[in-house]
Motif scaffolding. Structure first.
Motif, PDB file in Angstrom:
ATOM      1  N   VAL A   1       0.829  -1.206   0.000  1.00 50.82           N
ATOM      2  CA  VAL A   1       0.000   0.000   0.000  1.00 50.82           C
ATOM      3  C   VAL A   1       0.864   1.256   0.000  1.00 50.82           C
ATOM      4  CG1 VAL A   1      -1.866   1.243   1.163  1.00 50.82           C
ATOM      5  CG2 VAL A   1      -1.844  -1.254   1.178  1.00 50.82           C
ATOM      6  N   ARG A   2       2.060   1.199   0.597  1.00 50.14           N
ATOM      7  CA  ARG A   2       2.910   2.400   0.588  1.00 50.14           C
ATOM      8  C   ARG A   2       3.393   2.748  -0.827  1.00 50.14           C
ATOM      9  NH1 ARG A   2       8.732   2.621   3.201  1.00 50.14           N
ATOM     10  NH2 ARG A   2       7.728   2.001   5.153  1.00 50.14           N
ATOM     11  N   PHE A   3       3.252   1.806  -1.773  1.00 51.19           N
ATOM     12  CA  PHE A   3       3.648   2.061  -3.159  1.00 51.19           C
ATOM     13  C   PHE A   3       2.473   2.481  -4.041  1.00 51.19           C
ATOM     14  CE2 PHE A   3       6.822  -0.797  -1.429  1.00 51.19           C
ATOM     15  CZ  PHE A   3       8.012  -0.220  -1.866  1.00 51.19           C
ATOM     16  N   SER A   4       1.272   2.511  -3.491  1.00 56.19           N
ATOM     17  CA  SER A   4       0.091   2.816  -4.301  1.00 56.19           C
ATOM     18  C   SER A   4       0.060   4.280  -4.699  1.00 56.19           C
ATOM     19  CB  SER A   4      -1.188   2.465  -3.525  1.00 56.19           C
ATOM     20  OG  SER A   4      -1.350   3.338  -2.421  1.00 56.19           O
ATOM     21  N   ARG A   5      -0.591   4.562  -5.817  1.00 51.22           N
ATOM     22  CA  ARG A   5      -0.737   5.944  -6.269  1.00 51.22           C
ATOM     23  C   ARG A   5      -1.534   6.767  -5.268  1.00 51.22           C
ATOM     24  NH1 ARG A   5      -2.999   5.126 -12.260  1.00 51.22           N
ATOM     25  NH2 ARG A   5      -4.095   3.478 -11.153  1.00 51.22           N
ATOM     26  N   GLN A   6      -2.498   6.138  -4.622  1.00 50.62           N
ATOM     27  CA  GLN A   6      -3.325   6.852  -3.665  1.00 50.62           C
ATOM     28  C   GLN A   6      -2.495   7.330  -2.473  1.00 50.62           C
ATOM     29  OE1 GLN A   6      -3.961   3.975  -5.078  1.00 50.62           O
ATOM     30  NE2 GLN A   6      -6.037   3.941  -5.887  1.00 50.62           N
ATOM     31  N   PHE A   7      -1.601   6.477  -1.981  1.00 47.07           N
ATOM     32  CA  PHE A   7      -0.789   6.894  -0.841  1.00 47.07           C
ATOM     33  C   PHE A   7       0.237   7.949  -1.245  1.00 47.07           C
ATOM     34  CE2 PHE A   7       2.778   6.157   2.234  1.00 47.07           C
ATOM     35  CZ  PHE A   7       2.129   6.710   3.330  1.00 47.07           C
ATOM     36  N   ARG A   8       0.789   7.808  -2.437  1.00 50.09           N
ATOM     37  CA  ARG A   8       1.725   8.834  -2.906  1.00 50.09           C
ATOM     38  C   ARG A   8       1.021  10.188  -3.032  1.00 50.09           C
ATOM     39  NH1 ARG A   8       3.260   4.808  -6.673  1.00 50.09           N
ATOM     40  NH2 ARG A   8       2.437   6.063  -8.401  1.00 50.09           N
ATOM     41  N   ALA A   9      -0.235  10.166  -3.475  1.00 45.15           N
ATOM     42  CA  ALA A   9      -1.002  11.412  -3.572  1.00 45.15           C
ATOM     43  C   ALA A   9      -1.274  11.981  -2.184  1.00 45.15           C
ATOM     44  CB  ALA A   9      -2.316  11.159  -4.307  1.00 45.15           C
ATOM     45  N   LEU A  10      -1.541  11.099  -1.223  1.00 48.22           N
ATOM     46  CA  LEU A  10      -1.761  11.563   0.145  1.00 48.22           C
ATOM     47  C   LEU A  10      -0.504  12.229   0.697  1.00 48.22           C
ATOM     48  CD1 LEU A  10      -3.838  11.519   2.531  1.00 48.22           C
ATOM     49  CD2 LEU A  10      -2.618   9.493   3.346  1.00 48.22           C
TER      50      LEU A  10
END
Length: 331
Positions: A128-137
């Motif tokens: 999850v730390r590699f997901s686009r959503q977390f990067r956006a967060l």
């Protein structure tokens, strides 16, 4: 580059095999010698590997490591992570270990020590730390100011496809063990690796009173500077829900609030023929980027993230959560 998968006990192995097998720069091999020990009806072994398109299968872990892989992905039951990590490290092989990295802090520390002594990488599988959503967060952090509170949920269905998930010895616990660590890892990123100062947890078996492990839980964590975080880690998604569950995170800063839903990229509808809701996911997830980090770190000779120390910080939160449940007091 040669990458092996050790065990198919964890169903995440299916995703990893598909992604690794599609990479032209990776030679893939699998070993799942413990498949015969699983309950009747649970898949595994050579038959499952071949169904997934694997062409190189080894009957033992010794044979797999004798093939000379550059790295291995360990997808066994939680309690067997230490044994397989130490085995791989002794063979000079880099390790990507499924989460949680171990069932006890002592085992996690031994894994870190074994890989350090062998001069190999230890990475923990937190996609999850590699997901686009977390990067956006993370990109919103400058606008939020100092983070003062975090609220997270990681809910899912009761894991019935693999019986070991509800085995207190093989899994090391239930919902608290299974679903606390993903958000604990994201907190590790947001708070720059800060160690928790206090952990208070409650859990129950209300969702399934006959389960041998807890099926619901809430973990509250205090961090330096007065930051408070909560994690709802329950197996609370209904059996016939269109998806397995989800993960959300809300960051509350002095200057603003930001929300993330890691698995919200989906088209929703309704089927007249089946009289049931429909869901079509189109989000990429983080598995591919996580595996890219592992392979790239081996190739570049650098330490991958999240490393064993990151995994230990998350595991310590889980251990303290269970201690809090036992005593009824913060740990």
């Amino acid at each position: 580059m040669k990458i092996g998968v050790m065990s198919l006990a964890h169903l995440h192995a299916l995703s990893y095999i598909g992604l690794l097998g599609a990479r032209p720069d990776v030679e893939l091999a699998v070993a799942d010698p413990d498949a015969g020990q699983r309950p009747p009806g649970e898949s595994g072994g050579r038959a499952l590997a071949e169904r997934l398109g694997v062409t190189r299968y080894f009957d033992t872990y010794e044979d797999l490591l004798g093939w000379g892989p550059d790295g291995v992905v360990i997808c066994s039951e939680n309690s067997r992570h230490r044994e397989l990590t130490e085995f791989a490290a002794a063979a000079g092989t880099h390790v990507l270990c499924e989460k949680p990295m171990a069932t006890t802090v002592a085992d996690g520390e031994a894994m870190v020590a074994a890989c350090a002594a062998a001069g190999v990488h230890l990475m923990v599988a937190y996609p999850v730390r590699f997901s686009r959503q977390f990067r956006a967060l993370l990109a919103t952090l400058p606008a939020l100011g100092r983070v003062i509170a975090v609220a997270g949920t990681n809910n899912g269905k009761l894991p019935t496809a693999r019986a070991w998930f509800a085995d207190p010895v093989l899994a090391g616990g239930g919902a608290v063990m299974d679903h606390t660590v993903h958000l604990a890892d994201l907190l590790d990123v947001v708070l720059d690796g800060a160690e928790a100062e206090s952990v208070h947890a409650v859990c129950n078996r209300m969702i399934n009173a006959t389960a041998p492990v807890e099926t619901g839980g809430l973990v509250s964590i205090g961090y330096p500077g007065g930051v408070i975080a909560t994690i709802d880690c329950s197996w609370s998604v209904p059996e016939h829900y269109p998806t397995w569950g989800g993960l959300t995170m809300r960051l509350i800063g002095e200057d603003g609030i930001a929300d993330m839903d890691a698995f919200a990229q989906a088209v929703h509808g309704f089927s007249e023929s089946s009289r049931a809701p429909l869901r079509l996911d189109f989000g990429a997830g983080g598995d591919a980027a996580m595996l890219k980090e592992f392979v790239s770190a081996i190739r570049d000779g650098r330490r991958p993230q999240p490393d064993g120390e990151s995994g230990l910080r998350s595991l310590r939160i889980v251990a303290r959560a269970y201690e809090s449940v036992r005593t009824g007091e913060p740990a």
